[in-house]
Design a protein around this motif. Structure first.
Motif, PDB file in Angstrom:
ATOM      1  N   HIS A   3       0.494  -1.154  -0.026  1.00  0.00           N
ATOM      2  CA  HIS A   3      -0.556  -0.151   0.018  1.00  0.00           C
ATOM      3  C   HIS A   3       0.876   1.175   0.399  1.00  0.00           C
ATOM      4  O   HIS A   3       1.453   1.726   0.884  1.00  0.00           O
ATOM      5  CB  HIS A   3      -0.960   0.124   0.951  1.00  0.00           C
ATOM      6  N   MET A   4       1.028   1.874  -1.182  1.00  0.00           N
ATOM      7  CA  MET A   4       2.083   3.300  -1.000  1.00  0.00           C
ATOM      8  C   MET A   4       0.731   4.353  -1.081  1.00  0.00           C
ATOM      9  O   MET A   4       1.112   5.109  -0.215  1.00  0.00           O
ATOM     10  CB  MET A   4       2.499   2.862  -2.187  1.00  0.00           C
ATOM     11  N   ILE A   5      -0.343   4.061  -2.263  1.00  0.00           N
ATOM     12  CA  ILE A   5      -0.915   5.697  -2.078  1.00  0.00           C
ATOM     13  C   ILE A   5      -1.535   6.456  -1.220  1.00  0.00           C
ATOM     14  O   ILE A   5      -2.049   5.014  -0.167  1.00  0.00           O
ATOM     15  CB  ILE A   5      -1.935   4.868  -3.387  1.00  0.00           C
ATOM     16  N   ASN A   6      -1.452   7.319  -0.668  1.00  0.00           N
ATOM     17  CA  ASN A   6      -2.724   8.335   0.497  1.00  0.00           C
ATOM     18  C   ASN A   6      -2.067   7.720   1.223  1.00  0.00           C
ATOM     19  O   ASN A   6      -2.191   7.715   2.498  1.00  0.00           O
ATOM     20  CB  ASN A   6      -3.715   7.307   0.579  1.00  0.00           C
ATOM     21  N   THR A   7      -0.715   7.559   1.264  1.00  0.00           N
ATOM     22  CA  THR A   7       0.679   7.454   2.663  1.00  0.00           C
ATOM     23  C   THR A   7       1.150   8.850   2.844  1.00  0.00           C
ATOM     24  O   THR A   7       1.227   9.999   1.384  1.00  0.00           O
ATOM     25  CB  THR A   7       1.367   6.352   2.929  1.00  0.00           C
ATOM     26  N   ALA A   8       1.923   9.075   3.845  1.00  0.00           N
ATOM     27  CA  ALA A   8       2.396  10.771   3.979  1.00  0.00           C
ATOM     28  C   ALA A   8       3.781  10.004   3.368  1.00  0.00           C
ATOM     29  O   ALA A   8       3.991  11.416   2.447  1.00  0.00           O
ATOM     30  CB  ALA A   8       3.488  10.749   5.816  1.00  0.00           C
ATOM     31  N   GLY A   9       4.649   9.051   2.996  1.00  0.00           N
ATOM     32  CA  GLY A   9       5.426   8.640   1.908  1.00  0.00           C
ATOM     33  C   GLY A   9       5.142   9.314   1.114  1.00  0.00           C
ATOM     34  O   GLY A   9       6.054   9.994  -0.268  1.00  0.00           O
ATOM     35  N   ALA A  10       4.206   8.714  -0.018  1.00  0.00           N
ATOM     36  CA  ALA A  10       3.694   9.484  -1.470  1.00  0.00           C
ATOM     37  C   ALA A  10       3.857  10.558  -1.811  1.00  0.00           C
ATOM     38  O   ALA A  10       3.673  10.732  -2.646  1.00  0.00           O
ATOM     39  CB  ALA A  10       2.175   9.092  -1.661  1.00  0.00           C
ATOM     40  N   VAL A  11       3.064  11.429  -0.741  1.00  0.00           N
ATOM     41  CA  VAL A  11       3.286  12.931  -0.691  1.00  0.00           C
ATOM     42  C   VAL A  11       4.422  13.431  -0.596  1.00  0.00           C
ATOM     43  O   VAL A  11       4.898  14.266  -2.246  1.00  0.00           O
ATOM     44  CB  VAL A  11       2.003  13.499   0.618  1.00  0.00           C
TER      45      VAL A  11
END
Lengths: 275, 276
Positions: free
Chosen positions: A137-145
């Motif tokens: 799960h990558m999208i909608n994480t702080a990392g993605a931003v």
């Protein structure tokens, strides 16, 4: 002669009038709206309402994300800029064009494209699925931003660092080696300090758009990570509370001025130690 | 040594892959058969056909070009004149003040520039009781405003590095100040003027944030159309459009590079000729 000089100075008049009307006056309006309520009466409540947990969290998050994105950009960009500055002049030109080329694509579309890459059913997870891994799960994480910030603003870090590195006199590096400095010492004591101006303008050019973005966090953070930009955008485009929006913008400006001053001070001190 | 060199190269390639991954995805999926942005189902040009028949997008494209051309031309006009004036100013406080104010739109985040102009327009619109205080003219003003510093930034160094005696000589030889400007100074600073114009044009073309706050409902630019489309799910015709824009820009860059090299070759030739 004096008259003539005055006459040519007057060529700047349209620009000065323009600046007063469309740069200074609008900023005064920000201050005016920030200090009044909806009826135009003086109030400090717009600023007062920013000192709540909700807004402090947003300010803190924005500053953290922008700081992380800037640091990551710097760490990634410096070796790239150094590598480019070491190639032949013709290759340098080509590589710099290649670095800037993505910036000519609309940044909304580029950011949207990252959604397609990072989604749970997106490209990375599809590929991971083929080899029997994931989904991650990558999208909608702080990392993605933060990834979105790094991606969009990385060229603005590479370019100024490259510019200052390409102006660096190679004889300094040679001298340092002749005087017995190893490669790491030369990097730390010669190359880094001499490219400081590039680093500082790179940091500015990444930090300012990162701390004020609203599109990246909406698309790659799925609305879970409200940043300063998002709150300002909401006040002007959906909540229609211009006064609160102006107050937040005012705080954003102050925040940026303060961080830039601190950074410049820090940069000078660094220089002092080296010199 | 060659080991670290290879490592450097691999690193640079990785960074370029990172920079181009979303663009590759865009181009790939613009030729996709279905409207999925995750799975490739087959090759088709249908999104390109759809794009050309999409009137709203075509209008937005036209609007964007009109705005970019007019704002960059006006900004170049005002900015070049401003650079000439600033260059002649003797009072260093005045120069400092003008420079500081000029740089504000460059230093300020776009969102602040956008909302500050919006507040001005809304306020003035409120006074004159206009029903739509935001329109083409407001977004044009906004674009000229953020383009100006870039024009001045490109022209001023050319003026400073120009031989001061040239315009003086022109005046001594009987030119009027205006003639001297157009015949001597302007040709000398032309490269700066052109690069300022190009920079202003591309900034205007690409701007979303400032336009978003200063444009009304009647006038839609391409970035704003893209924004409203990405609020829902983007259809690949936007990908097709981006692919076309990418190809045009690539062609322009190659062309300008080619012209630049030809010019450079010419200059070298001239210098050699002069030495003889």
């Amino acid at each position: 002669m004096k008259k003539r000089s005055l006459l040519s100075q007057a060529a700047a008049a349209p620009h000065i009038v323009w600046s007063v009307l469309f740069i200074i006056a609008p900023l005064l309006f920000v201050a005016y709206y920030a200090l009044t309520d909806a009826d135009g009466n003086f109030t400090l409540s717009n600023f007062g309402s920013l000192f709540t947990a909700e807004y402090l969290e947003i300010f803190l998050r924005s500053a953290c994300f922008a700081f992380l994105a800037t640091v990551i950009c710097l760490v990634i960009a410096y070796p790239v800029a150094y590598f480019i500055s070491k190639t032949s002049p013709k290759t340098q030109k080509l590589l710099i064009v290649l670095v800037m080329l993505p910036q000519w694509m609309n940044f909304l579309i580029r950011t949207y494209s990252w959604m397609a890459i990072l989604e749970d059913t997106g490209i990375i997870n599809t590929v991971l699925g083929w080899v029997g891994l994931g989904p991650v799960h990558m999208i909608n994480t702080a990392g993605a931003v933060i990834l979105g910030m790094v991606y969009n603003f990385l060229p603005y870090m590479i370019l100024p660092i490259y510019t200052s590195l390409s102006k660096l006199d190679p004889r300094f590096v040679e001298a340092s080696a002749d005087l017995g400095c190893n490669a790491f010492g030369t990097l730390l004591h010669v190359i880094l300090p001499l490219s400081r101006s590039g680093i500082i303008s790179g940091i500015t050019m990444v930090f300012v758009p990162s701390i004020s973005t609203f599109y990246i966090s909406q698309k790659l953070g799925g609305g879970n990570f409200d940043l300063i930009g998002d709150t300002i955008e909401r006040q002007f485009q959906s909540a229609y509370n211009y006064n609160l929006g102006a107050a937040i913008s005012f705080v954003l400006m102050v925040l940026i001025i303060v961080s830039m001053t601190v950074m410049n001070r820090f940069g000078e001190e660094e220089g002092g130690v080296v010199a | 040594m060659s080991y670290t060199k290879r490592l450097n190269k691999i690193y640079a390639v990785l960074i370029f892959i990172f920079l181009y991954a979303p663009i590759a995805v865009l181009i790939l999926f613009s030729f996709n058969d279905s409207n999925s942005t995750g799975v490739l189902t087959g090759f088709s040009l249908k999104w390109y056909r759809e794009l050309l028949s999409d009137e709203a997008t075509m209008t937005a494209l036209k609007n964007t070009l009109i705005l970019a051309v007019s704002s960059s031309l006006l900004a170049t006009l005002i900015g070049t004149a401003a650079a000439v004036g600033i260059n002649k100013m003797k009072n260093k406080y005045l120069v400092g003040a003008v420079n500081t104010v000029t740089n504000i739109p460059m230093m300020n985040p776009d969102i602040v520039t956008g909302i500050s102009l919006m507040l001005l327009f809304v306020f003035v619109g409120g006074i004159v009781n206009s029903s739509n205080s935001l329109n083409f003219w407001t977004v044009l003003i906004a674009h000229i405003t953020f383009n100006l510093p870039y024009v001045i930034l490109n022209v001023l160094p050319k003026l400073r590095s120009m031989d001061r005696h040239l315009p003086e000589a022109a005046l001594d030889l009987g030119c009027t100040p205006l003639q001297s400007f157009f015949k001597v100074e302007l040709p000398a600073i032309m490269p700066g003027v052109i690069s300022g114009l190009i920079m202003a044009f591309t900034l205007s073309l690409d701007d979303f944030v400032i336009s978003y706050f200063t444009v009304g409902n009647g006038f839609e630019t391409l970035p704003i159309r893209i924004y409203s489309m990405t609020k829902k799910r983007v259809t690949p015709d936007m990908y097709a459009l981006s692919t076309l824009i990418f190809i045009v820009i690539l062609a322009l860059l190659l062309l300008s590079n080619f012209v630049g090299e030809r010019d450079a070759a010419k200059k070298v030739g001239k210098k050699k000729g002069a030495k003889k």
